[in-house]
Design a protein around this motif. Sequence first.
Motif, PDB file in Angstrom:
ATOM      1  N   ASP A 167      24.593 -38.191 -93.183  1.00  0.00           N
ATOM      2  CA  ASP A 167      24.312 -39.046 -91.845  1.00  0.00           C
ATOM      3  C   ASP A 167      25.394 -39.949 -91.381  1.00  0.00           C
ATOM      4  O   ASP A 167      25.374 -40.510 -90.431  1.00  0.00           O
ATOM      5  CB  ASP A 167      23.220 -40.171 -92.352  1.00  0.00           C
ATOM      6  N   ASN A 182      16.358 -34.210 -83.817  1.00  0.00           N
ATOM      7  CA  ASN A 182      15.557 -34.015 -84.805  1.00  0.00           C
ATOM      8  C   ASN A 182      15.468 -32.376 -85.352  1.00  0.00           C
ATOM      9  O   ASN A 182      16.420 -31.904 -84.902  1.00  0.00           O
ATOM     10  CB  ASN A 182      13.989 -34.428 -84.106  1.00  0.00           C
ATOM     11  N   HIS A 211      15.045 -45.567 -82.354  1.00  0.00           N
ATOM     12  CA  HIS A 211      14.521 -46.462 -83.550  1.00  0.00           C
ATOM     13  C   HIS A 211      14.369 -45.748 -85.013  1.00  0.00           C
ATOM     14  O   HIS A 211      14.987 -46.239 -85.938  1.00  0.00           O
ATOM     15  CB  HIS A 211      13.054 -47.167 -83.205  1.00  0.00           C
ATOM     16  N   ASN A 212      13.745 -44.343 -84.933  1.00  0.00           N
ATOM     17  CA  ASN A 212      13.901 -43.910 -85.982  1.00  0.00           C
ATOM     18  C   ASN A 212      15.321 -43.424 -86.530  1.00  0.00           C
ATOM     19  O   ASN A 212      15.672 -43.129 -87.586  1.00  0.00           O
ATOM     20  CB  ASN A 212      13.120 -42.379 -85.851  1.00  0.00           C
ATOM     21  N   TRP A 213      16.190 -43.022 -85.509  1.00  0.00           N
ATOM     22  CA  TRP A 213      17.427 -42.664 -85.976  1.00  0.00           C
ATOM     23  C   TRP A 213      18.182 -43.918 -86.706  1.00  0.00           C
ATOM     24  O   TRP A 213      18.817 -43.874 -87.844  1.00  0.00           O
ATOM     25  CB  TRP A 213      18.533 -42.190 -84.903  1.00  0.00           C
ATOM     26  N   SER A 214      18.053 -45.230 -86.044  1.00  0.00           N
ATOM     27  CA  SER A 214      18.551 -46.148 -86.712  1.00  0.00           C
ATOM     28  C   SER A 214      18.076 -46.658 -87.882  1.00  0.00           C
ATOM     29  O   SER A 214      18.727 -46.940 -88.974  1.00  0.00           O
ATOM     30  CB  SER A 214      18.323 -47.577 -85.723  1.00  0.00           C
ATOM     31  N   ASN A 215      16.538 -46.623 -88.015  1.00  0.00           N
ATOM     32  CA  ASN A 215      15.778 -46.902 -89.178  1.00  0.00           C
ATOM     33  C   ASN A 215      16.167 -45.882 -90.514  1.00  0.00           C
ATOM     34  O   ASN A 215      15.908 -46.318 -91.606  1.00  0.00           O
ATOM     35  CB  ASN A 215      14.343 -47.316 -88.972  1.00  0.00           C
ATOM     36  N   ARG A 216      16.351 -44.570 -90.087  1.00  0.00           N
ATOM     37  CA  ARG A 216      16.268 -43.629 -90.972  1.00  0.00           C
ATOM     38  C   ARG A 216      17.946 -43.212 -91.448  1.00  0.00           C
ATOM     39  O   ARG A 216      18.545 -43.740 -92.411  1.00  0.00           O
ATOM     40  CB  ARG A 216      15.715 -42.402 -90.722  1.00  0.00           C
ATOM     41  N   ASN A 217      18.439 -42.715 -90.477  1.00  0.00           N
ATOM     42  CA  ASN A 217      19.747 -42.043 -90.662  1.00  0.00           C
ATOM     43  C   ASN A 217      20.935 -43.206 -90.656  1.00  0.00           C
ATOM     44  O   ASN A 217      21.665 -43.148 -91.561  1.00  0.00           O
ATOM     45  CB  ASN A 217      20.242 -41.088 -89.490  1.00  0.00           C
ATOM     46  N   LYS A 264      20.767 -46.345 -91.047  1.00  0.00           N
ATOM     47  CA  LYS A 264      20.382 -47.452 -92.332  1.00  0.00           C
ATOM     48  C   LYS A 264      20.749 -46.620 -93.563  1.00  0.00           C
ATOM     49  O   LYS A 264      21.558 -47.387 -94.613  1.00  0.00           O
ATOM     50  CB  LYS A 264      19.028 -47.590 -92.031  1.00  0.00           C
ATOM     51  N   ARG A 265      20.478 -45.435 -93.901  1.00  0.00           N
ATOM     52  CA  ARG A 265      20.756 -44.817 -94.962  1.00  0.00           C
ATOM     53  C   ARG A 265      22.125 -44.427 -95.074  1.00  0.00           C
ATOM     54  O   ARG A 265      22.936 -44.877 -96.167  1.00  0.00           O
ATOM     55  CB  ARG A 265      20.265 -43.430 -94.994  1.00  0.00           C
ATOM     56  N   ASN A 288      23.596 -48.268 -95.929  1.00  0.00           N
ATOM     57  CA  ASN A 288      23.413 -48.680 -97.246  1.00  0.00           C
ATOM     58  C   ASN A 288      24.334 -47.976 -98.160  1.00  0.00           C
ATOM     59  O   ASN A 288      24.760 -48.801 -99.060  1.00  0.00           O
ATOM     60  CB  ASN A 288      21.920 -48.504 -97.637  1.00  0.00           C
TER      61      ASN A 288
END
Length: 196
Positions: free
Chosen positions: A6, A110, A119-125, A127-128, A131
Amino acid sequence: ALSHPDGLGPLILMDTGISRSELLGFTWEDIILDKAYAGIYHSTVSMQDPVTLKYYVYTGELKNEYRERIIPFSQQAVTRLKLEYQKVIINGKRKNLPIDEINKQFVISNKKGKAMDPHNWSNRNFKRFMNDLTEEHSIPKLTPHELRHTRSTLWFNENIDPIALCMVGGWCNLNMPRKLYIHSNIDTLKEKLHRC
């Protein structure tokens, strides 16, 4: 960012100082890899239909006329982009498409090559990636927008020409970066004023 699954998005954000919506608006035809730059022509945002109240992903015009610009890439970013482009063509699910169709698809996309929901990109990719990065290194977690702040601050501290800073950031003058993005310290100011 150079090797993380990511890492491409965060690498481009940190390398160029563009916004998340501009990153998600990139298509492969916007990027000129052999000359190491990209044109910023669209942005991808999440919008709400006023009638149905449902959210949808929209790619279209930029915020203002100053946001349309060209952005140079570092050699590290170009190398990572070339690898990603090859992966899309050779290994990706889009391998049966002609090159001109692949080039019209989004760099950060996608599974169908379409624009990714911010929002999906920020919360999934993102953020992963963040982290994993903070687990490996003792650094604070940043948001995509904080990477824009960080890049602008680094360029300011590296004595980048103020007009060039405005051009790459998409600002009409230095008021916005001065207020929000450029976080200088006394040592930097002393150096810039030759008072060390």
